[in-house]
Scaffold this motif. Structure first.
Motif, PDB file in Angstrom:
ATOM      1  N   PRO A  68       0.698  -1.220   0.024  1.00  0.00           N
ATOM      2  CA  PRO A  68       0.061  -0.006  -0.150  1.00  0.00           C
ATOM      3  C   PRO A  68       0.904   1.155  -0.068  1.00  0.00           C
ATOM      4  CG  PRO A  68      -0.167  -0.910   2.171  1.00  0.00           C
ATOM      5  CD  PRO A  68       0.904  -2.088   1.266  1.00  0.00           C
ATOM      6  N   PRO A  69       0.088   2.406  -0.338  1.00  0.00           N
ATOM      7  CA  PRO A  69       1.242   3.637  -0.489  1.00  0.00           C
ATOM      8  C   PRO A  69       1.877   4.105   0.967  1.00  0.00           C
ATOM      9  CG  PRO A  69      -1.033   4.014  -1.298  1.00  0.00           C
ATOM     10  CD  PRO A  69      -0.987   2.462  -0.830  1.00  0.00           C
ATOM     11  N   THR A  70       2.938   4.349   0.822  1.00  0.00           N
ATOM     12  CA  THR A  70       3.967   4.531   1.977  1.00  0.00           C
ATOM     13  C   THR A  70       3.685   6.204   1.952  1.00  0.00           C
ATOM     14  OG1 THR A  70       5.104   2.731   1.881  1.00  0.00           O
ATOM     15  CG2 THR A  70       5.849   4.723   3.080  1.00  0.00           C
ATOM     16  N   VAL A  71       3.514   6.968   3.307  1.00  0.00           N
ATOM     17  CA  VAL A  71       3.299   8.400   3.388  1.00  0.00           C
ATOM     18  C   VAL A  71       4.160   8.757   4.545  1.00  0.00           C
ATOM     19  CG1 VAL A  71       1.750  10.280   3.940  1.00  0.00           C
ATOM     20  CG2 VAL A  71       0.918   8.381   2.871  1.00  0.00           C
ATOM     21  N   GLN A  72       5.169   9.577   4.524  1.00  0.00           N
ATOM     22  CA  GLN A  72       6.062  10.366   5.433  1.00  0.00           C
ATOM     23  C   GLN A  72       5.769  11.717   5.559  1.00  0.00           C
ATOM     24  OE1 GLN A  72       9.980   9.072   4.529  1.00  0.00           O
ATOM     25  NE2 GLN A  72       9.768   7.556   6.072  1.00  0.00           N
ATOM     26  N   TYR A  73       5.981  12.140   6.719  1.00  0.00           N
ATOM     27  CA  TYR A  73       5.987  13.330   7.006  1.00  0.00           C
ATOM     28  C   TYR A  73       7.367  13.904   7.419  1.00  0.00           C
ATOM     29  CZ  TYR A  73       1.017  12.584   6.965  1.00  0.00           C
ATOM     30  OH  TYR A  73      -0.231  12.217   6.767  1.00  0.00           O
ATOM     31  N   GLN A  74       7.635  15.209   7.213  1.00  0.00           N
ATOM     32  CA  GLN A  74       8.825  15.736   7.647  1.00  0.00           C
ATOM     33  C   GLN A  74       8.643  17.157   7.834  1.00  0.00           C
ATOM     34  OE1 GLN A  74      11.498  14.160   4.711  1.00  0.00           O
ATOM     35  NE2 GLN A  74      11.541  16.091   3.611  1.00  0.00           N
ATOM     36  N   VAL A  75       9.586  17.963   8.631  1.00  0.00           N
ATOM     37  CA  VAL A  75       9.520  19.358   8.824  1.00  0.00           C
ATOM     38  C   VAL A  75      10.109  20.044   7.467  1.00  0.00           C
ATOM     39  CG1 VAL A  75       9.486  19.247  11.271  1.00  0.00           C
ATOM     40  CG2 VAL A  75      11.732  19.560  10.103  1.00  0.00           C
ATOM     41  N   THR A  76       9.578  20.912   7.293  1.00  0.00           N
ATOM     42  CA  THR A  76      10.506  21.954   6.201  1.00  0.00           C
ATOM     43  C   THR A  76      11.325  23.006   6.689  1.00  0.00           C
ATOM     44  OG1 THR A  76       8.859  23.683   6.393  1.00  0.00           O
ATOM     45  CG2 THR A  76       8.081  22.090   5.006  1.00  0.00           C
ATOM     46  N   ALA A  77      12.091  23.422   5.721  1.00  0.00           N
ATOM     47  CA  ALA A  77      13.164  24.512   6.162  1.00  0.00           C
ATOM     48  C   ALA A  77      12.532  25.447   7.126  1.00  0.00           C
ATOM     49  CB  ALA A  77      13.797  24.758   4.997  1.00  0.00           C
ATOM     50  N   HIS A  78      11.160  26.027   6.499  1.00  0.00           N
ATOM     51  CA  HIS A  78      10.621  27.039   7.316  1.00  0.00           C
ATOM     52  C   HIS A  78      10.407  26.623   8.908  1.00  0.00           C
ATOM     53  CE1 HIS A  78       8.038  30.364   7.930  1.00  0.00           C
ATOM     54  NE2 HIS A  78       6.920  29.731   8.016  1.00  0.00           N
ATOM     55  N   ALA A  79       9.839  25.472   9.071  1.00  0.00           N
ATOM     56  CA  ALA A  79       9.647  24.956  10.131  1.00  0.00           C
ATOM     57  C   ALA A  79      10.932  24.902  11.302  1.00  0.00           C
ATOM     58  CB  ALA A  79       9.067  23.499  10.349  1.00  0.00           C
ATOM     59  N   GLU A  80      12.142  24.573  10.610  1.00  0.00           N
ATOM     60  CA  GLU A  80      13.387  24.631  11.319  1.00  0.00           C
ATOM     61  C   GLU A  80      13.647  25.936  11.906  1.00  0.00           C
ATOM     62  OE1 GLU A  80      16.149  22.811   8.545  1.00  0.00           O
ATOM     63  OE2 GLU A  80      15.242  20.939   8.529  1.00  0.00           O
ATOM     64  N   THR A  81      13.062  26.890  11.234  1.00  0.00           N
ATOM     65  CA  THR A  81      13.360  28.208  11.981  1.00  0.00           C
ATOM     66  C   THR A  81      12.614  28.273  13.370  1.00  0.00           C
ATOM     67  OG1 THR A  81      11.529  29.386  10.946  1.00  0.00           O
ATOM     68  CG2 THR A  81      13.488  29.384   9.599  1.00  0.00           C
ATOM     69  N   LEU A  82      11.775  27.323  13.862  1.00  0.00           N
ATOM     70  CA  LEU A  82      11.175  27.368  14.996  1.00  0.00           C
ATOM     71  C   LEU A  82      11.910  26.516  16.061  1.00  0.00           C
ATOM     72  CD1 LEU A  82       7.496  26.349  13.938  1.00  0.00           C
ATOM     73  CD2 LEU A  82       8.078  28.540  15.353  1.00  0.00           C
ATOM     74  N   TYR A  83      13.007  25.978  15.665  1.00  0.00           N
ATOM     75  CA  TYR A  83      13.661  25.018  16.826  1.00  0.00           C
ATOM     76  C   TYR A  83      14.219  25.895  17.934  1.00  0.00           C
ATOM     77  CZ  TYR A  83      13.915  21.071  13.329  1.00  0.00           C
ATOM     78  OH  TYR A  83      13.410  20.064  12.795  1.00  0.00           O
ATOM     79  N   GLU A  84      14.665  27.014  17.773  1.00  0.00           N
ATOM     80  CA  GLU A  84      15.423  27.713  18.923  1.00  0.00           C
ATOM     81  C   GLU A  84      14.076  28.079  20.024  1.00  0.00           C
ATOM     82  OE1 GLU A  84      18.443  28.252  20.021  1.00  0.00           O
ATOM     83  OE2 GLU A  84      18.881  26.828  18.230  1.00  0.00           O
ATOM     84  N   VAL A  85      13.167  28.270  18.983  1.00  0.00           N
ATOM     85  CA  VAL A  85      11.698  28.741  20.088  1.00  0.00           C
ATOM     86  C   VAL A  85      11.201  27.500  20.586  1.00  0.00           C
ATOM     87  CG1 VAL A  85       9.111  29.540  19.767  1.00  0.00           C
ATOM     88  CG2 VAL A  85      11.160  30.560  18.250  1.00  0.00           C
ATOM     89  N   MET A  86      11.382  26.333  19.970  1.00  0.00           N
ATOM     90  CA  MET A  86      11.024  25.053  20.611  1.00  0.00           C
ATOM     91  C   MET A  86      11.722  24.721  22.056  1.00  0.00           C
ATOM     92  SD  MET A  86       9.532  23.202  17.081  1.00  0.00           S
ATOM     93  CE  MET A  86      10.019  21.650  17.769  1.00  0.00           C
TER      94      MET A  86
END
Length: 109
Positions: free
Chosen positions: A74-92
């Motif tokens: 069956p279809p495999t679906v993966q999720y990953q953060v975008t480069a835009h989301a990586e800008t949140l790492y320091e906030v997180m």
């Protein structure tokens, strides 16, 4: 800190984008690399499949998560953060540290 209408509007925008109990934990889970739906569900304890699906769609609409469908059966679906989301790492990281300190202050643990 200078309080101005532009800053207040920016904070409101950020809070609306990341609102709820689940978006930041999902992003935190994905900060370790691409994951399948059930992997995220296991890491983000307490979230229902329906809520995880909704939150992933919201994160995708805000360009914070990328959904990749692989042509398998069956279809495999993966999720990953975008480069835009990586800008949140320091906030997180700052929120994580504040949350740990707050818990210690409130509970003494």
């Amino acid at each position: 800190m200078i309080c101005d209408p532009t800053g207040i509007r920016a904070i409101k925008d950020a809070m609306e984008t990341l609102s709820g109990s689940w978006k930041l934990p999902i992003l935190f889970s994905l900060s370790g690399g691409a994951k399948r739906f059930k992997e995220i569900a296991r890491e983000v304890e307490g979230i229902s499949d329906k809520m995880l699906s909704k939150e992933l769609k919201d994160l995708e609409a805000n360009h914070l998560v990328c959904r990749t469908v692989y042509d398998t059966f069956p279809p495999t679906v993966q999720y990953q953060v975008t480069a835009h989301a990586e800008t949140l790492y320091e906030v997180m990281k700052a929120l994580r540290d504040w949350g740990q300190n707050h818990r210690k202050k409130i509970t003494g643990k």
